[in-house]
Every structure is written in structure tokens, then in C-alpha cells.
Design a protein around this motif. Structure first.
Motif: not given
Length: 585
Positions: A512-513, A515
Motif C-alpha cells: 500500500e505504501d 515501499s
């Protein structure tokens, strides 16, 4: 009467056997037996099944250590079936015993986030399965003792096939419990009534124009004569079951469980649907059979499917199957010990059975080329339930009714490329819970001299060995793969090959982020590609994965996202298919 069973282990099947005092014309349909079972954190009514003659069995297990008690009942009330009671103590397995057989950890269920699978004790379960639809039949004979992984031949047993796949990291096999009307009986393999009603759509037995034999030492799953006018010797009486057939299957399911394998049991194939619905008491008849199978196999460590719905033709609509399935659940409840319900679909369980249905484990299936992996993405965004590709491209696929237009020599480089496309494309499209492989010769269990590929030869294909590598790819950061969101459009370009193919496309999933990114490039995808949707100035460390050998390469040099928020990806080592990860630093 009170009975003490002494001590048992948790998650181990225990048979409670009862002898009816009365006689029944059709005990399968006319009598119902159950026990009310109570133990630590558990209180459920568990139904049993008729097992031949006057014998009824209720299969139970303990889900936790401690004291367990049960009391029996029946309809109609019978002095041999009702009013019995008993108790037993359940003990936990030791750490060493759990290590020897992961099925001792309990039933397979969804992870708390709804994306993956785990055992009842929380241990991760990444499903790696093989397609053995004909396992209940004589084609998979159960031998004695441990199997051999050596070269296989006509004398190979179920034990040998299990040994081969266990050595390759598999933990699941798919099977169809009953092909009711299938036999090499001189009738055509595909049969319809004059009005078009399908009697059967069986696979053709090599060397003949008739259907494939699917009996075992106990006979066939239902009794004859049947109720379909003019086909009484072809289509059985679906209201009269043959317990001896299922006793043979019992032993095979037990063996699989002892070997740490989770059987994915589909109770019937869809081509029986039209005659079943038309000439039997539908939905009661089908609901009864579903409950029979839950009762018979719900205390084994399994996945259960109420219908093998691999095609929407030659059968009844999927919504018509929903009626008896939901009736059985409303009347008897979901499987008492937590067995997940799933199904082989076409194109997906979401499309066939709808959202918010009885399905616990979603699947795509019997749609093969890479344009179909999208169905897993649709599932991912529709419901928070685990999903797999349950019937992708079959290695060595030759024909499905008609010759397969993309067929290539079995276990050739292209054949393996097709298999890997399904493995990695499906995973990154949302099939985070695992994958079921299939191979020509094995899925239809070809043993006849006229077979194009004999099943024991197909077990030697290298594509089957390569399946285990998708788990190495997925779990490079442990269970973090369950955080991935399919997002193929972040890769540019991502569809340079045709849709009806297994080459030229690229796939992406990310956290989601953003990363962490996981990517897969099919063979012949452009060597140069970019990743959009990343923050300008963000720094990532790339790492390539070889899906042929299951090996992660050394981390590459850190790359930085340009001010355009587009990251130019390091070129692949060559034009073969490759996996890749990008981890933000």
C-alpha cells in the motif's frame, strides 16, 4: 449407553460407529444420525452418514486439548442410533510430531487479513497443488508402505506419486470424488437425450469412442438402475449411494493426510447436473449428497467443493447449484470443524457463484491464457477472501475437446514458459494463496496403451518441479507478500504480446505504501521497462529472480526515481522470463 474412547490427539479423525436397530429401505435417504459434541471452546452438532448395511458413522475430531463429550441422536429415533453418549481426552502433538506432519496443526483457514491461508494454529500454508481429478478410481492404486521417487512406470502407485510431489514441495492435490455416469460401457463418451438434456460429457478413454472408466475396487459411487428414461444403465440413481466406493476413497484420503497432503475434494462434476435436477428431487437430492460428503470427509484435513463447475455448458446454471448448496448449509450448517468451501470454476468462483456466497476460498479456473489472470484481480478488489488459480494452463496441453491452438511439445522450453506464466502472472494478479498445477496425462489419469502421454511419464516433467519456486519468490520477505496489491498498470509497457498467449506481458504487485514491488516479466517482454506511480527521489534496491531454478540473484545497485515519478527499471538479464523485486531503502 455411555462409551469412553480414552485418549486421542487433536485434529485426528475419530469414528463413532453405530448399528441401527431398525431396517431401512434406503438408509442413505431415510435416516439421519448425529452427535452433539462439546469440548474446549467447541459446541456443535456433527452429522454422520450411512456406511452400508446397518452401520452409521459420525466422524469427529478434537480441535483443542482437553475433555470432550458427545451424545447421539437420530431421525427417525432408533435405539441403536439415539441416546448413546461418550467422552474422550484429547492431547496435543509434540513439536517434533508437528514437524513430521503439518496437517497435525489443524484445518486450513484464511489468514486474519483474508488474503492467504494458514493452519488452525496459525502456521502459514502456501498452497501448492497438483491436479489428480481421477484419484478416487483404480487409476491411482493405493500401495503398501512409503512411495518411491525413482523412475515411475505402469506399476506406480498413489504412494509413489505422493512421494514425488512431496519431494517437490507440494502440499495439496485436487480430485473429483464422483463421476457418476462415467464408464467405458460401449456408449459414446458424450451422451444427450433426444431433447438435448445432457446425460454425460465424459472424457474419452484412449483407444475407444466411449467414456473413461472411473470405478474403483468398491465399484461405482451410486447404484443402478437409474431413473433417467432410456439411460437406466448409464446414469445411476443419485438417491442410492454405494458406500463401498467411498470406503476405498476414505483410505486414499487418510493416506494423503498422513503424508501431510491436503486433498481438495470436489464432490461431483458438473455434467451430472441436468439429469440430476430433472429426474431427482432437486434440490433435496443434491443437498443430501453434499451433506453426506461433509459428514464423510469433514474430519479429515481437506478443502471441500460442492461442485466441479469447470464449464458453463453441458450442465445447469451455477445459480441452480447455489440452491442445494445453500439449502445444505442452512439446514446443517457449514462444515463443523472449519473445512473451507471452494470450487473449480469457469472463469471464477466470483463470476459463477456471486459475491458474499458460500465460497471461502476463491478460484479462477479452466481459463488459461494470460488475459484470464485478471479474474484474480477482480476477486481481490471484490472481496477480502483468499484466492488461487486452480486450473491454469496444463503442461503439455494437447486438446480440450478440440486441439489446443497454442500446443507445443510437452516439457519443452515453451511449455515450461507457459506454466511459469500461469504461476507468477496469477500470483501477482491477486492469487496470493497459492496455485494448482496440472499436466497432460496426469489430470485425466491416462494409463491405457493408446494414451498420448502416460501419467507416470508426465510426473517426470521439469515444469512440475519448477512449481515450488513460486513459494520461494513469494516469501522472500516472509509473510509480507500478503500485503501486496495487484497493480499491473504500473509497469510500462505491460502488454506487448497478444492476449491469447503466455508471452510478452508483465505483472506487478506492490504494498500500500509502495515501499516494496514484486514484478514478473514473461518471455519476450521488452527488455526495457519503466515503473510509474512512485515518488520522485525515492530509492530502491532491485533484485532479480530466476523462476527456472528458484534462485534470487544478488541485490543490484540502488536506483533513484526521476523527477517525473517514473523509474526506469534495470534491464533483464535476457529475453527469458524473470521475476524482480524492488525494496525501498
Amino acid at each position: 449407553m455411555t462409551n469412553s474412547q480414552g485418549s486421542v490427539r487433536v485434529w485426528s479423525k475419530l469414528d463413532l460407529t453405530f448399528t441401527a436397530a431398525a431396517s431401512f429401505d434406503n438408509a442413505y435417504a431415510d435416516a439421519l444420525v448425529w452427535v452433539d459434541l462439546e469440548g474446549p471452546g467447541f459446541s456443535r452438532r456433527v452429522y454422520g452418514f450411512w456406511n452400508g448395511d446397518s452401520e452409521f458413522v459420525v466422524r469427529i475430531l478434537a480441535t483443542a486439548p482437553g475433555e470432550w463429550r458427545w451424545t447421539s441422536g437420530s431421525t427417525p429415533e432408533d435405539t441403536g442410533l439415539s441416546g448413546r453418549s461418550g467422552r474422550f481426552m484429547a492431547e496435543a502433538w509434540s513439536a517434533a510430531e508437528l514437524g513430521a506432519n503439518p496437517n497435525r496443526r489443524g484445518m486450513i483457514g484464511a489468514t486474519p487479513d483474508g488474503r492467504g491461508l494458514q493452519y488452525a494454529d496459525g502456521r502459514p500454508y502456501f498452497l501448492l497443488g497438483d491436479t489428480w481429478w481421477s484419484l478416487p478410481s483404480f487409476r491411482f492404486p493405493l500401495g503398501d508402505g512409503p512411495g518411491s521417487t525413482g523412475p515411475l512406470g505402469p506399476d506406480a502407485t498413489l504412494n509413489d506419486y505422493v512421494a514425488v510431489r512431496k519431494s517437490q514441495g507440494y502440499n495439496c492435490v485436487g480430485l473429483i470424488a464422483a463421476q457418476p455416469a462415467w464408464a467405458n460401457d460401449g456408449h459414446p463418451n458424450s451422451l444427450q437425450m433426444p431433447d438435448g438434456t445432457w446425460v454425460r460429457a465424459a472424457w474419452k478413454q484412449p483407444g475407444t469412442d466411449s467414456g473413461k472408466d472411473m470405478h474403483n475396487e468398491g465399484g461405482r459411487p451410486f447404484q443402478f438402475p437409474g431413473k433417467v428414461p432410456g439411460f437406466e444403465d448409464v446414469f445411476p440413481d443419485m438417491d442410492r449411494i454405494n458406500p463401498d466406493y467411498f470406503k476405498v476413497l476414505d483410505r486414499k484420503i487418510d493416506y494423503l493426510n498422513e503424508q501431510g497432503i491436503v486433498p481438495f475434494i470436489e464432490i461431483s462434476r458438473r455434467d451430472a447436473g441436468q439429469c440430476w435436477q430433472r429426474y431427482h428431487d432437486w434440490p433435496e437430492s443434491y443437498a443430501r449428497y453434499m451433506q453426506y460428503m461433509v459428514a464423510r470427509y469433514g474430519a479429515n484435513i481437506t478443502l471441500l467443493s460442492p461442485i466441479h463447475y469447470d464449464y458453463f455448458e453441458q450442465t445447469i446454471p451455477a445459480e441452480d447449484y447455489n440452491v442445494p448448496i445453500n439449502l445444505a448449509i442452512e439446514r446443517y450448517g457449514k462444515p463443523p470443524f472449519g473445512t473451507m468451501l471452494t470450487a473449480n470454476p469457469n472463469p471464477s468462483t466470483l463470476v459463477n457463484f456471486g459475491p458474499n456466497s458460500w465460497v471461502d476460498l476463491h478460484q479462477s479456473g479452466n481459463v488459461r491464457e494470460h488475459y484470464t489472470y485478471w479474474y484474480l484481480t477482480e476477486i481481490f478488489h471484490a472481496e477480502r477472501k483468499p484466492a488461487i488459480n486452480g486450473e491454469p494452463y496444463y503442461a503439455g496441453l494437447h486438446q480440450l475437446g478440440t486441439p489446443y491452438p497454442l500446443r507445443v511439445p510437452p516439457d519443452s522450453e515453451d511449455d515450461q514458459i507457459y506454466v511459469r506464466s500461469g504461476l507468477y502472472g496469477s500470483f501477482l494478479s491477486g492469487g496470493l494463496a497459492g496455485f494448482i498445477y496440472g499436466a497432460e496425462g496426469i489430470w485425466q489419469a491416462d494409463v491405457e496403451p493408446e494414451s498420448l502421454h502416460k501419467m507416470w511419464d508426465s510426473f517426470g516433467w521439469d515444469s512440475g518441479r519448477q512449481v515450488q519456486h513460486v513459494k520461494t519468490f513469494a516469501t522472500v520477505l516472509g509473510q509480507r507478500y500478503l500485503e501486496l496489491v495487484p497493480d499491473a498498470e504500473l509497469v510500462v509497457p505491460n502488454k506487448t504480446g497478444p492476449g491469447f498467449s503466455y508471452k510478452g506481458w508483465s505483472y506487478c504487485a506492490r504494498t500500500e505504501d509502495r515501499s516494496w514491488f514484486m514484478l514478473y516479466f514473461e518471455a519476450d517482454a521488452p527488455l526495457e521497462a519503466s515503473l510509474r506511480g512512485v515518488a520522485a527521489g525515492a530509492r530502491y534496491r532491485p533484485r532479480y529472480f530466476d523462476p527456472r531454478m528458484g534462485v534470487w540473484g544478488e541485490p543490484g545497485e540502488i536506483v533513484t526515481v526521476a523527477r517525473s515519478s517514473v523509474l526506469r527499471l534495470p534491464p533483464r538479464p535476457d529475453s527469458q522470463d524473470w521475476g524482480m523485486m524492488l525494496e525501498r531503502v
